[in-house]
Design a protein around this motif. Structure first.
Motif, PDB file in Angstrom:
ATOM      1  N   PRO A 512       0.805  -1.232   0.000  1.00  0.00           N
ATOM      2  CA  PRO A 512       0.000   0.000   0.000  1.00  0.00           C
ATOM      3  C   PRO A 512       0.826   1.264   0.000  1.00  0.00           C
ATOM      4  N   PHE A 513       2.033   1.219   0.482  1.00  0.00           N
ATOM      5  CA  PHE A 513       2.879   2.412   0.527  1.00  0.00           C
ATOM      6  C   PHE A 513       3.529   2.699  -0.826  1.00  0.00           C
ATOM      7  N   LEU A 514       3.364   1.788  -1.780  1.00  0.00           N
ATOM      8  CA  LEU A 514       4.130   1.881  -3.007  1.00  0.00           C
ATOM      9  C   LEU A 514       3.736   3.081  -3.864  1.00  0.00           C
ATOM     10  N   THR A 515       2.433   3.411  -3.871  1.00  0.00           N
ATOM     11  CA  THR A 515       1.968   4.522  -4.720  1.00  0.00           C
ATOM     12  C   THR A 515       2.636   5.830  -4.315  1.00  0.00           C
ATOM     13  N   GLU A 516       2.650   6.104  -3.027  1.00  0.00           N
ATOM     14  CA  GLU A 516       3.263   7.357  -2.560  1.00  0.00           C
ATOM     15  C   GLU A 516       4.768   7.349  -2.776  1.00  0.00           C
ATOM     16  N   LEU A 517       5.404   6.197  -2.533  1.00  0.00           N
ATOM     17  CA  LEU A 517       6.844   6.131  -2.722  1.00  0.00           C
ATOM     18  C   LEU A 517       7.213   6.307  -4.189  1.00  0.00           C
ATOM     19  N   LEU A 518       6.408   5.732  -5.070  1.00  0.00           N
ATOM     20  CA  LEU A 518       6.673   5.913  -6.493  1.00  0.00           C
ATOM     21  C   LEU A 518       6.574   7.372  -6.887  1.00  0.00           C
ATOM     22  N   SER A 581       1.237  15.481  11.027  1.00  0.00           N
ATOM     23  CA  SER A 581       1.355  16.059   9.689  1.00  0.00           C
ATOM     24  C   SER A 581       2.696  15.775   9.044  1.00  0.00           C
ATOM     25  N   GLY A 582       3.591  15.053   9.716  1.00  0.00           N
ATOM     26  CA  GLY A 582       4.889  14.728   9.138  1.00  0.00           C
ATOM     27  C   GLY A 582       4.757  13.764   7.970  1.00  0.00           C
ATOM     28  N   LYS A 583       5.650  13.946   6.994  1.00  0.00           N
ATOM     29  CA  LYS A 583       5.636  13.107   5.801  1.00  0.00           C
ATOM     30  C   LYS A 583       7.004  12.411   5.683  1.00  0.00           C
ATOM     31  N   LEU A 584       6.963  11.061   5.537  1.00  0.00           N
ATOM     32  CA  LEU A 584       8.189  10.289   5.350  1.00  0.00           C
ATOM     33  C   LEU A 584       8.531  10.261   3.866  1.00  0.00           C
ATOM     34  N   ILE A 585       9.701  10.797   3.507  1.00  0.00           N
ATOM     35  CA  ILE A 585      10.109  10.882   2.101  1.00  0.00           C
ATOM     36  C   ILE A 585      11.537  10.370   1.959  1.00  0.00           C
ATOM     37  N   HIS A 586      11.912  10.122   0.696  1.00  0.00           N
ATOM     38  CA  HIS A 586      13.299   9.849   0.380  1.00  0.00           C
ATOM     39  C   HIS A 586      14.006  11.164   0.095  1.00  0.00           C
ATOM     40  N   PHE A 595      12.833  21.575  -1.477  1.00  0.00           N
ATOM     41  CA  PHE A 595      11.803  22.628  -1.391  1.00  0.00           C
ATOM     42  C   PHE A 595      10.624  22.303  -2.321  1.00  0.00           C
ATOM     43  N   LYS A 596      10.915  21.832  -3.523  1.00  0.00           N
ATOM     44  CA  LYS A 596       9.843  21.484  -4.451  1.00  0.00           C
ATOM     45  C   LYS A 596       8.972  20.364  -3.898  1.00  0.00           C
ATOM     46  N   LEU A 597       9.615  19.367  -3.285  1.00  0.00           N
ATOM     47  CA  LEU A 597       8.869  18.243  -2.747  1.00  0.00           C
ATOM     48  C   LEU A 597       8.000  18.681  -1.567  1.00  0.00           C
ATOM     49  N   ALA A 598       8.558  19.567  -0.703  1.00  0.00           N
ATOM     50  CA  ALA A 598       7.779  20.067   0.436  1.00  0.00           C
ATOM     51  C   ALA A 598       6.600  20.906  -0.039  1.00  0.00           C
ATOM     52  N   GLU A 599       6.783  21.685  -1.117  1.00  0.00           N
ATOM     53  CA  GLU A 599       5.687  22.483  -1.655  1.00  0.00           C
ATOM     54  C   GLU A 599       4.563  21.586  -2.152  1.00  0.00           C
ATOM     55  N   LYS A 600       4.924  20.436  -2.747  1.00  0.00           N
ATOM     56  CA  LYS A 600       3.898  19.521  -3.215  1.00  0.00           C
ATOM     57  C   LYS A 600       3.145  18.885  -2.048  1.00  0.00           C
ATOM     58  N   LYS A 601       3.857  18.603  -0.968  1.00  0.00           N
ATOM     59  CA  LYS A 601       3.232  17.912   0.169  1.00  0.00           C
ATOM     60  C   LYS A 601       2.355  18.841   0.986  1.00  0.00           C
ATOM     61  N   PHE A 602       2.832  20.090   1.208  1.00  0.00           N
ATOM     62  CA  PHE A 602       2.128  20.979   2.137  1.00  0.00           C
ATOM     63  C   PHE A 602       1.435  22.153   1.458  1.00  0.00           C
ATOM     64  N   GLY A 603       1.652  22.363   0.176  1.00  0.00           N
ATOM     65  CA  GLY A 603       0.941  23.418  -0.547  1.00  0.00           C
ATOM     66  C   GLY A 603       1.592  24.767  -0.489  1.00  0.00           C
ATOM     67  N   THR A 604       2.630  24.959   0.300  1.00  0.00           N
ATOM     68  CA  THR A 604       3.332  26.251   0.393  1.00  0.00           C
ATOM     69  C   THR A 604       4.817  26.016   0.201  1.00  0.00           C
ATOM     70  N   ARG A 605       5.478  26.943  -0.452  1.00  0.00           N
ATOM     71  CA  ARG A 605       6.911  26.808  -0.703  1.00  0.00           C
ATOM     72  C   ARG A 605       7.700  27.429   0.434  1.00  0.00           C
ATOM     73  N   GLY A 606       8.610  26.688   0.994  1.00  0.00           N
ATOM     74  CA  GLY A 606       9.438  27.184   2.085  1.00  0.00           C
ATOM     75  C   GLY A 606      10.725  27.785   1.582  1.00  0.00           C
ATOM     76  N   SER A 607      11.421  28.446   2.509  1.00  0.00           N
ATOM     77  CA  SER A 607      12.702  29.061   2.179  1.00  0.00           C
ATOM     78  C   SER A 607      13.786  28.723   3.194  1.00  0.00           C
ATOM     79  N   MET A 608      13.420  27.938   4.227  1.00  0.00           N
ATOM     80  CA  MET A 608      14.380  27.600   5.274  1.00  0.00           C
ATOM     81  C   MET A 608      14.125  26.163   5.740  1.00  0.00           C
TER      82      MET A 608
END
Length: 632
Positions: A512-518, A581-586, A595-608
């Protein structure tokens, strides 16, 4: 010639194992002639001195073999001429002179044969040293004494043919030549071109025949020189035996010797006088040792041929006792027995003990020859560099598995990935105590790679369908080798993603985790392929040196990215809702990709990017597995 001698190294030359520019047969190379460690060989001077014979020269070896044939004659003739003096002064005298001539020639040749220094393992070709070594040893004295034709010399100086017994005993010195036969059998036992069993058996037969022949001749000698011939073992049976045929007496002698050696003892030929009785006692005591020697050697040869079977039976009995003592299920016992039987059946194919003793280069060459084609056909390694294929094949281990045996168990720790070389395996899963078939794998297919790449417990059980050969690669070796070439790492990940996307729906449902990991992996792969043109970008993970080239290969990302937990808020301000709300990513390759990946996960782009303790992240290489990152 003189200039070459002046520039010649003062040390003797290293022993060379070939005579005509190349080794004719490696199987015949003597294992005792080896160079010493640390020996420096001057490759410019590989020739021996003039008029020096190399001991490994094939012509000299043929000469030695010819002398062994003459030794066999000497071993028969010396005791025979002692017992039957008429033969020694008759037709055999000319043959003896011819044989002695060849051995006299060998004495002369020995002064020109180089020898191996046992302390330095260097070949000595100095004429003075060769001559001094030969003359000062016992071999020279015995060679001369066993070669001189004493009876012929006596006839030259006196003009008379003496048939006294003293010359018969002097002729026994020729038995010194038997050492050549012993050396021949020693060399044949080490030569893999000849059967060890046949060689040892031939040696035992030769020893037995020589003992029978010598004992019979000596026994006849006692009767022939007794003061009362009729009061002897043969005189009591054959009247006037001294004047009868030589071969009649020889037949009686050999008959008595064989009957006594085999402890049959018919009693028709028996000792009569005291001297014969003493000789009989000594001969029977000798027969006890000879019989023990023959029986011991034959037993060793027969048992050696069956020792592997004995070990297999003992191992199977131990397995049966272990299974019974621990009350193992019947199916598990059958798997243990099948694996043990297959292990002994395939021992000659694997020969792990032999391969472990070989140099690594030879082992690698064997692996390349056997398994490289199969590895290149696997989906995971298609398109990777030739160097990486060669490195992986060298580290792979081959194994055989009998039918219906588990290679991988569901939920076990992922330590190895497997490639099927031959046979077939089934991929299974256990749900609610029931076994469910998922798919079948064949030659060049892989098993266990999902657990290794994602670093998760193995999601499936892999069981052999029939006799199968597989090669396995440790995940540690895989991770160590792949970062050497970043392009290979990207190619392997791309191959894996394409393979996972094409999995059957039944297998995807179990992951079940495969879709998100892909999805995460797609972003990472895209980020790696879209390398920034400006190599001086401050957020790039690949730092460059002054020449604009990437730093050392240890800066390259691993095949399996580090997993981290990202949050979309600053640290120490999270609520209970934020904790979930934490997200496990590679971890991607660069901060920009993160930053791009975090923007996709949380909807806002960070700078730090901060750690849990408030420290700012500047290099992704410093992060470790499961580190929490706060991006805002």
């Amino acid at each position: 010639m003189s200039s070459w001698s002046e520039t010649r190294s003062p040390l003797p030359l290293l022993f060379r194992r070939h005579s005509s520019g190349e080794i004719k047969n490696l199987a015949s190379v003597s294992s005792s002639l080896l160079p010493a460690f640390g020996t420096v060989v001057d490759e410019g001077h590989l020739r021996l001195k003039k008029h020096v014979i190399a001991p490994y020269d094939y012509r000299y070896r043929w000469w030695q073999t010819f002398l062994v044939v003459l030794v066999v004659y000497s071993a028969w003739a010396s005791p025979f001429e002692l017992a039957f003096r008429k033969a020694a002064t008759g037709s055999l005298l000319i043959v003896d002179l011819v044989v002695d001539f060849f051995f006299a020639a060998d004495i002369i040749f020995t002064f020109f044969v180089a020898y191996l220094d046992k302390s330095t393992y260097l070949l000595v070709d100095d004429h003075k040293k060769i001559a001094l070594r030969y003359v000062t040893r016992l071999w020279f004295t015995m060679d001369v004494a066993s070669t001189l034709p004493f009876q012929f010399i006596y006839r030259i100086f006196t003009g008379q043919l003496h048939d006294g017994r003293v010359f018969g005993f002097l002729n026994l010195l020729r038995l010194w030549r038997l050492r050549r036969v012993s050396e021949l059998f020693t060399r044949l036992e080490k030569d893999i071109r000849f059967s060890y069993f046949i060689t040892r058996l031939s040696k035992l037969i030769c020893v037995t025949l020589f003992a029978v022949h010598s004992a019979g001749c000596f026994y006849f000698y006692l009767a022939a020189h007794h003061k009362m011939p009729e009061n002897t073992w043969i005189g009591s049976q054959v009247n006037d035996f001294k004047h009868r045929s030589i071969w009649l007496g020889y037949t009686y002698s050999i008959y008595w010797s064989i009957v006594t050696l085999t402890t049959v003892g018919y009693g028709d030929l028996h000792a009569v006088n005291t001297g014969e009785k003493v000789f009989n006692m000594l001969y029977m005591l000798f027969n006890i040792g000879l019989t023990a020697y023959i029986i011991g050697n034959m037993t060793n040869l027969i048992v050696h041929s069956a020792v592997r079977t004995l070990f297999m039976r003992n191992a199977i009995n131990e397995i049966l006792r272990y299974g019974s003592k621990n009350r193992l299920p019947e199916g598990l016992r059958e798997q243990m027995l099948a694996h043990m039987q297959l292990r002994f059946k395939t021992a000659e194919l694997q020969q792990e003990e032999v391969l472990e003793d070989l140099p690594k280069a030879i082992r690698s060459s064997i692996s390349q020859h056997l398994f490289r084609g199969t590895v290149e056909k696997t989906y995971l390694f298609q398109g990777v560099s030739v160097d990486l294929i060669a490195q992986m094949v060298s580290e792979m281990k081959a194994e055989y598995f009998p039918p219906k045996v588990e290679i991988i168990l569901q939920n076990e720790i992922p330590t190895d990935l497997y490639i099927v070389v031959s046979g077939a395996v089934d991929v299974l899963i256990y749900k609610n105590g029931a076994e469910q078939f998922l798919t079948k794998l064949g030659s060049a297919d892989m098993a266990g790679e999902i657990g290794v790449i994602f670093n998760i417990p193995q999601p499936f059980t892999v069981r052999t369908k029939r006799l199968s050969q597989v090669i396995r690669l440790s995940h540690h070796h895989l991770k160590q080798m792949v970062p050497i070439d970043h392009g290979d790492g990207k190619k392997i990940m791309n191959n894996f993603i394409q393979y996972v996307k094409g999995l059957k729906q039944e297998m995807l449902d179990e992951l079940p985790f495969l879709t998100e990991l892909l999805s995460d992996l797609n972003i990472e792969i895209t980020g790696r392929n879209e390398e920034p043109k400006n190599s001086e970008a401050p957020n790039s993970r690949k730092d460059t040196n002054a020449q604009g080239t990437p730093e050392s290969s240890n800066q390259l990302p691993s095949l399996i990215p580090v997993r981290v937990i990202i949050h979309g808020h600053p640290p120490k301000t999270n609520t209970k809702k934020d904790e979930t709300s934490g997200k496990l990513i590679h971890l991607p390759d660069s901060i920009e990709d993160l930053f791009k990946l975090a923007e996709k996960k949380f909807g806002t782009r960070g700078s730090m990017i901060l750690m849990a303790d408030g420290s700012q992240v500047e290099e992704l290489n410093a992060l470790r597995e499961n580190d929490p990152l706060f991006i805002f």
